[in-house]
Design an enzyme around this catalytic site. Sequence first.
Site, mmCIF file in Angstrom:
data_model
loop_
_atom_site.group_PDB
_atom_site.id
_atom_site.type_symbol
_atom_site.label_atom_id
_atom_site.label_comp_id
_atom_site.label_asym_id
_atom_site.label_seq_id
_atom_site.Cartn_x
_atom_site.Cartn_y
_atom_site.Cartn_z
ATOM 1 N N HIS A 108 25.026 68.195 7.834
ATOM 2 C CA HIS A 108 23.600 68.380 8.110
ATOM 3 C C HIS A 108 23.331 69.872 8.266
ATOM 4 O O HIS A 108 23.858 70.524 9.172
ATOM 5 C CB HIS A 108 23.206 67.643 9.389
ATOM 6 C CG HIS A 108 21.786 67.878 9.799
ATOM 7 N ND1 HIS A 108 20.707 67.513 9.022
ATOM 8 C CD2 HIS A 108 21.257 68.469 10.901
ATOM 9 C CE1 HIS A 108 19.579 67.840 9.633
ATOM 10 N NE2 HIS A 108 19.894 68.435 10.775
ATOM 11 N N ASP B 135 18.617 70.126 4.475
ATOM 12 C CA ASP B 135 18.825 68.911 5.275
ATOM 13 C C ASP B 135 20.226 68.318 5.118
ATOM 14 O O ASP B 135 20.924 68.110 6.100
ATOM 15 C CB ASP B 135 17.772 67.840 4.954
ATOM 16 C CG ASP B 135 17.806 66.718 5.953
ATOM 17 O OD1 ASP B 135 17.726 67.011 7.168
ATOM 18 O OD2 ASP B 135 17.937 65.553 5.552
#
Length: 307
Positions: A138, A177
């Site tokens: 992430h 992301d």
Amino acid sequence: MAKVCTKDIIEKFDLELISGEEGINRPIVTSDLSRPGIELAGYFNFYPAERIQLIGKTELTFTERLNDMDRQDRFERLCTDITPAIIISRGMEVPNDLLEASERESVPLLRTRQKTTRFSSLLTNYLESKLAPTTAVHGVLVDVYGIGVLITGKSGVGKSETALELVKRGHRLVADDCVEIRQEDENTLVGTSPELIEHLLEIRGLGIINVMTLFGAGAVRSYKRISVVMDLELWDQNKQYDRLGLDEEKMRIIDMDLPKLTIPVRPGRNLAVIIEVAAMNFRLKRMGVNAAEQFSNRLADVIEDSE
């Protein structure tokens, strides 16, 4: 589900499928190739049947010297239920015995017009890329002055906003992301974006934007080797942050340790500029110029002289 199968290399390299079509979905489990010269000479004790078998001019002309019974036996033993494919290079004629054995065992028999060594190199590189260990992190991956910077941190800390500012300043976005990372060799981690969110940035309050549409093709790239990790965290007044740069943290991804810098976030700090300078400083360190060490040595000299 297999990462790569025989059908994939047929499509990738435009190979001619001669026989054994039933086996084109066989999984390929290793990037190593086999040139079965010693096997065709009759020694099968350590035959790596799970590898793709690449037969060139040397191996094929050798089989012409064998009698019919030996030649048929060798080709039958080459074709096993786990052999993903047998590939003939240089567009050479396929012996009937090999054709029959591959059809009987459903081993895909393929042909390429490329030279053996050249094709071996191309196929090995392709398989190493496809079969490399992978993970997902992430974060945001940006190319800053040629340095692959992986920006990590808790959700909402400002990773995407920082990436947007870096793109506006002329740097290139790789992934937002979710960063898919593969280890191509012992010292190389390459990051890419999942296809679904490629070229997209999510900015809270604004929504999803397409970086390539807004800023042009020069603002994005498909992949980048990761060199350094910048971890953004909310400023903690009770925590001691590194002020000299002598202590180097590491972040382990797959089997590799990457240099990690912890950047405290609070109002008024220009994170994009900090990351730009950190990337340039990282390049200098790789060239042997370490400002922190120079300062430390200078300070030590001053202390020594004053004693």
